[in-house]
Design a protein around this motif. Structure first.
Motif, PDB file in Angstrom:
ATOM      1  N   ALA A  99      -3.451 -12.382   8.059  1.00 26.00           N
ATOM      2  CA  ALA A  99      -2.953 -12.495   9.432  1.00 26.00           C
ATOM      3  C   ALA A  99      -1.511 -11.987   9.542  1.00 26.00           C
ATOM      4  N   CYS A 100      -0.712 -12.273   8.536  1.00 28.77           N
ATOM      5  CA  CYS A 100       0.699 -11.847   8.545  1.00 28.77           C
ATOM      6  C   CYS A 100       0.860 -10.362   8.247  1.00 28.77           C
ATOM      7  N   PHE A 101       0.080  -9.869   7.289  1.00 28.57           N
ATOM      8  CA  PHE A 101       0.231  -8.498   6.798  1.00 28.57           C
ATOM      9  C   PHE A 101      -1.147  -7.860   6.655  1.00 28.57           C
ATOM     10  N   PRO A 102      -1.757  -7.457   7.771  1.00 29.53           N
ATOM     11  CA  PRO A 102      -3.126  -6.913   7.728  1.00 29.53           C
ATOM     12  C   PRO A 102      -3.269  -5.765   6.730  1.00 29.53           C
ATOM     13  N   GLY A 103      -4.270  -5.898   5.872  1.00 31.29           N
ATOM     14  CA  GLY A 103      -4.580  -4.847   4.907  1.00 31.29           C
ATOM     15  C   GLY A 103      -3.775  -4.894   3.616  1.00 31.29           C
ATOM     16  N   LEU A 104      -2.693  -5.669   3.580  1.00 26.92           N
ATOM     17  CA  LEU A 104      -1.838  -5.677   2.394  1.00 26.92           C
ATOM     18  C   LEU A 104      -2.577  -6.191   1.161  1.00 26.92           C
ATOM     19  N   MET A 105      -3.182  -7.360   1.260  1.00 26.05           N
ATOM     20  CA  MET A 105      -3.833  -7.939   0.085  1.00 26.05           C
ATOM     21  C   MET A 105      -5.012  -7.092  -0.377  1.00 26.05           C
ATOM     22  N   LYS A 106      -5.738  -6.526   0.549  1.00 25.80           N
ATOM     23  CA  LYS A 106      -6.857  -5.645   0.178  1.00 25.80           C
ATOM     24  C   LYS A 106      -6.332  -4.466  -0.639  1.00 25.80           C
ATOM     25  N   ALA A 107      -5.266  -3.850  -0.169  1.00 27.42           N
ATOM     26  CA  ALA A 107      -4.691  -2.702  -0.874  1.00 27.42           C
ATOM     27  C   ALA A 107      -4.123  -3.115  -2.234  1.00 27.42           C
ATOM     28  N   VAL A 108      -3.414  -4.219  -2.282  1.00 32.04           N
ATOM     29  CA  VAL A 108      -2.824  -4.689  -3.540  1.00 32.04           C
ATOM     30  C   VAL A 108      -3.921  -4.998  -4.553  1.00 32.04           C
ATOM     31  N   LEU A 109      -4.952  -5.721  -4.117  1.00 35.23           N
ATOM     32  CA  LEU A 109      -6.023  -6.100  -5.030  1.00 35.23           C
ATOM     33  C   LEU A 109      -6.824  -4.886  -5.505  1.00 35.23           C
ATOM     34  N   GLU A 110      -7.084  -3.939  -4.622  1.00 36.18           N
ATOM     35  CA  GLU A 110      -7.805  -2.730  -5.033  1.00 36.18           C
ATOM     36  C   GLU A 110      -6.989  -1.928  -6.044  1.00 36.18           C
ATOM     37  N   SER A 111      -5.702  -1.796  -5.811  1.00 41.18           N
ATOM     38  CA  SER A 111      -4.847  -1.058  -6.727  1.00 41.18           C
ATOM     39  C   SER A 111      -4.721  -1.791  -8.065  1.00 41.18           C
ATOM     40  N   ALA A 112      -4.556  -3.109  -8.012  1.00 42.34           N
ATOM     41  CA  ALA A 112      -4.455  -3.901  -9.240  1.00 42.34           C
ATOM     42  C   ALA A 112      -5.724  -3.771 -10.071  1.00 42.34           C
ATOM     43  N   GLU A 113      -6.862  -3.788  -9.397  1.00 42.00           N
ATOM     44  CA  GLU A 113      -8.144  -3.621 -10.093  1.00 42.00           C
ATOM     45  C   GLU A 113      -8.240  -2.236 -10.717  1.00 42.00           C
ATOM     46  N   ALA A 114      -7.894  -1.218  -9.973  1.00 43.50           N
ATOM     47  CA  ALA A 114      -7.987   0.166 -10.463  1.00 43.50           C
ATOM     48  C   ALA A 114      -7.084   0.409 -11.660  1.00 43.50           C
ATOM     49  N   HIS A 115      -5.938  -0.272 -11.698  1.00 49.26           N
ATOM     50  CA  HIS A 115      -4.978  -0.078 -12.793  1.00 49.26           C
ATOM     51  C   HIS A 115      -5.032  -1.201 -13.821  1.00 49.26           C
ATOM     52  N   ASP A 116      -5.975  -2.122 -13.647  1.00 54.56           N
ATOM     53  CA  ASP A 116      -6.151  -3.266 -14.541  1.00 54.56           C
ATOM     54  C   ASP A 116      -4.866  -4.076 -14.702  1.00 54.56           C
ATOM     55  N   ALA A 117      -4.108  -4.178 -13.627  1.00 55.16           N
ATOM     56  CA  ALA A 117      -2.851  -4.943 -13.650  1.00 55.16           C
ATOM     57  C   ALA A 117      -3.144  -6.430 -13.804  1.00 55.16           C
TER      58      ALA A 117
END
Length: 118
Positions: free
Chosen positions: A86-104
């Motif tokens: 609600a505060c930052f639309p799309g932020l967590m989706k982008a962060v989680l997808e990138s973290a998954e892709a880079h195995d962070a």
């Protein structure tokens, strides 16, 4: 932990959220919590001392990323995904997808039930 402070959604700061997510261990914790399930602190397995894990969980809570609930002597944590979306639309989706892709945060895992402290 007496009474944990959780910022109200309108008080969650993008700068604080991004700062908290900038640590690989914290990012790993967020990845684990992204399934929406509440986890006991004893279920979280990270390559750090318990006191250091507690510090990282507090940083996530203080930034408004997680919510901590105490039940007796046990603590449970959940991701505040709805508030963050609600505060930052799309932020967590982008962060989680990138973290998954880079195995962070790959060093963080869930303990099996038999390994988790009581």
């Amino acid at each position: 932990m007496k009474h944990a402070h959780h910022p109200e959604p309108e008080d969650i700061s993008l700068v604080e959220v991004m700062s908290a997510l900038g640590d690989p261990l914290r990012l790993g914790l967020v990845r684990l919590l992204a399934d929406g399930r509440e986890r006991g602190w004893g279920q979280l397995d990270a390559p750090v001392a318990k006191s250091t894990l507690s510090h990282h969980l507090r940083a996530l809570r203080d930034a408004g990323i997680t919510r901590t609930r105490q039940e007796g002597t046990r603590c449970f944590v959940t991701l505040r995904r709805d508030d963050l979306d609600a505060c930052f639309p799309g932020l967590m989706k982008a962060v989680l997808e990138s973290a998954e892709a880079h195995d962070a945060g790959a060093g963080v895992a869930l303990r099996s039930d038999r390994d988790a402290p009581v």
